[in-house]
Design a protein around this motif. Structure first.
Motif, short mmCIF file in Angstrom:
data_model
loop_
_atom_site.label_atom_id
_atom_site.label_comp_id
_atom_site.label_asym_id
_atom_site.label_seq_id
_atom_site.Cartn_x
_atom_site.Cartn_y
_atom_site.Cartn_z
N LYS A 3 1.26 4.21 -12.56
CA LYS A 3 2.70 4.37 -12.65
C LYS A 3 3.06 5.84 -12.79
CE LYS A 3 6.76 2.87 -15.17
NZ LYS A 3 7.29 2.13 -16.30
N LYS A 4 2.30 6.57 -13.60
CA LYS A 4 2.55 8.00 -13.80
C LYS A 4 2.35 8.74 -12.48
CE LYS A 4 1.50 10.10 -17.66
NZ LYS A 4 0.74 10.74 -18.75
N HIS A 5 1.32 8.37 -11.74
CA HIS A 5 1.05 9.00 -10.44
C HIS A 5 2.22 8.76 -9.48
CE1 HIS A 5 -1.26 10.52 -7.07
NE2 HIS A 5 -0.99 9.42 -6.41
N PHE A 6 2.74 7.53 -9.46
CA PHE A 6 3.88 7.18 -8.61
C PHE A 6 5.11 8.00 -8.98
CE2 PHE A 6 7.68 4.57 -7.87
CZ PHE A 6 7.61 4.45 -6.50
N LEU A 11 8.94 12.58 -8.02
CA LEU A 11 9.51 13.85 -8.47
C LEU A 11 9.21 14.96 -7.47
CD1 LEU A 11 10.94 15.56 -10.61
CD2 LEU A 11 8.72 15.82 -11.74
N LEU A 12 7.98 15.03 -7.01
CA LEU A 12 7.60 16.04 -6.03
C LEU A 12 8.40 15.88 -4.74
CD1 LEU A 12 5.79 18.38 -5.20
CD2 LEU A 12 4.10 16.72 -4.47
N GLU A 13 8.59 14.66 -4.28
CA GLU A 13 9.38 14.42 -3.08
C GLU A 13 10.83 14.88 -3.26
OE1 GLU A 13 9.02 10.28 -2.18
OE2 GLU A 13 6.92 10.46 -1.58
N ALA A 14 11.40 14.63 -4.43
CA ALA A 14 12.78 15.05 -4.70
C ALA A 14 12.89 16.57 -4.71
CB ALA A 14 13.25 14.46 -6.03
N VAL A 15 11.92 17.25 -5.32
CA VAL A 15 11.94 18.71 -5.37
C VAL A 15 11.78 19.29 -3.97
CG1 VAL A 15 10.66 20.74 -6.18
CG2 VAL A 15 11.16 18.86 -7.76
N GLU A 16 10.87 18.76 -3.20
CA GLU A 16 10.66 19.24 -1.83
C GLU A 16 11.92 19.05 -0.99
OE1 GLU A 16 7.21 17.09 -0.63
OE2 GLU A 16 5.87 18.73 -1.20
N LYS A 17 12.58 17.92 -1.14
CA LYS A 17 13.80 17.65 -0.38
C LYS A 17 14.89 18.66 -0.75
CE LYS A 17 15.15 13.42 0.51
NZ LYS A 17 15.71 12.06 0.38
N GLU A 18 15.00 18.98 -2.03
CA GLU A 18 16.01 19.94 -2.50
C GLU A 18 15.71 21.34 -1.97
OE1 GLU A 18 19.51 20.92 -4.18
OE2 GLU A 18 18.68 18.91 -4.15
N LEU A 19 14.45 21.71 -1.91
CA LEU A 19 14.06 23.04 -1.42
C LEU A 19 14.33 23.21 0.07
CD1 LEU A 19 10.72 23.65 -3.33
CD2 LEU A 19 12.92 24.75 -3.74
N LEU A 20 14.33 22.11 0.80
CA LEU A 20 14.53 22.19 2.24
C LEU A 20 16.00 22.24 2.63
CD1 LEU A 20 11.80 19.71 3.50
CD2 LEU A 20 11.74 22.21 3.54
N LYS A 21 16.90 22.01 1.68
CA LYS A 21 18.33 22.06 1.98
C LYS A 21 18.76 23.49 2.28
CE LYS A 21 20.08 18.21 -0.74
NZ LYS A 21 20.93 17.87 -1.89
N LYS A 22 19.71 23.61 3.16
CA LYS A 22 20.28 24.93 3.44
C LYS A 22 21.28 25.26 2.34
CE LYS A 22 22.72 27.58 6.88
NZ LYS A 22 23.42 27.60 8.14
N PRO A 23 21.15 26.45 1.74
CA PRO A 23 22.10 26.81 0.68
C PRO A 23 23.50 27.00 1.23
CG PRO A 23 20.59 28.63 1.14
CD PRO A 23 20.16 27.48 1.98
#
Length: 59
Positions: A3-6, A11-23
């Motif tokens: 569960k912790k791994h999931f 969390l990593l997917e959410a951070v990566e998605k946020e980093l890919l957004k155009k400011p």
């Protein structure tokens, strides 16, 4: 443990998605201010042309 791994993966997917957004333009203007320019457009012109930060300030 699984569960912790999931959760970490989500969390990593959410951070990566946020980093890919155009400011947005307001964020870009603030970054340009840190570099010594009045706005993003002036900064971009300096990167791709002859202008420099000194052209933003009157003497």
């Amino acid at each position: 443990m699984e569960k912790k791994h999931f959760e970490l993966r989500k969390l990593l997917e959410a951070v990566e998605k946020e980093l890919l957004k155009k400011p947005n333009h307001k964020t870009l203007d603030r970054l340009a201010l840190l570099a010594g320019f009045q706005d993003w457009d002036t900064f971009r012109d300096a990167l791709h042309g002859e202008a420099d930060g000194k052209s933003n300030y009157g003497e």
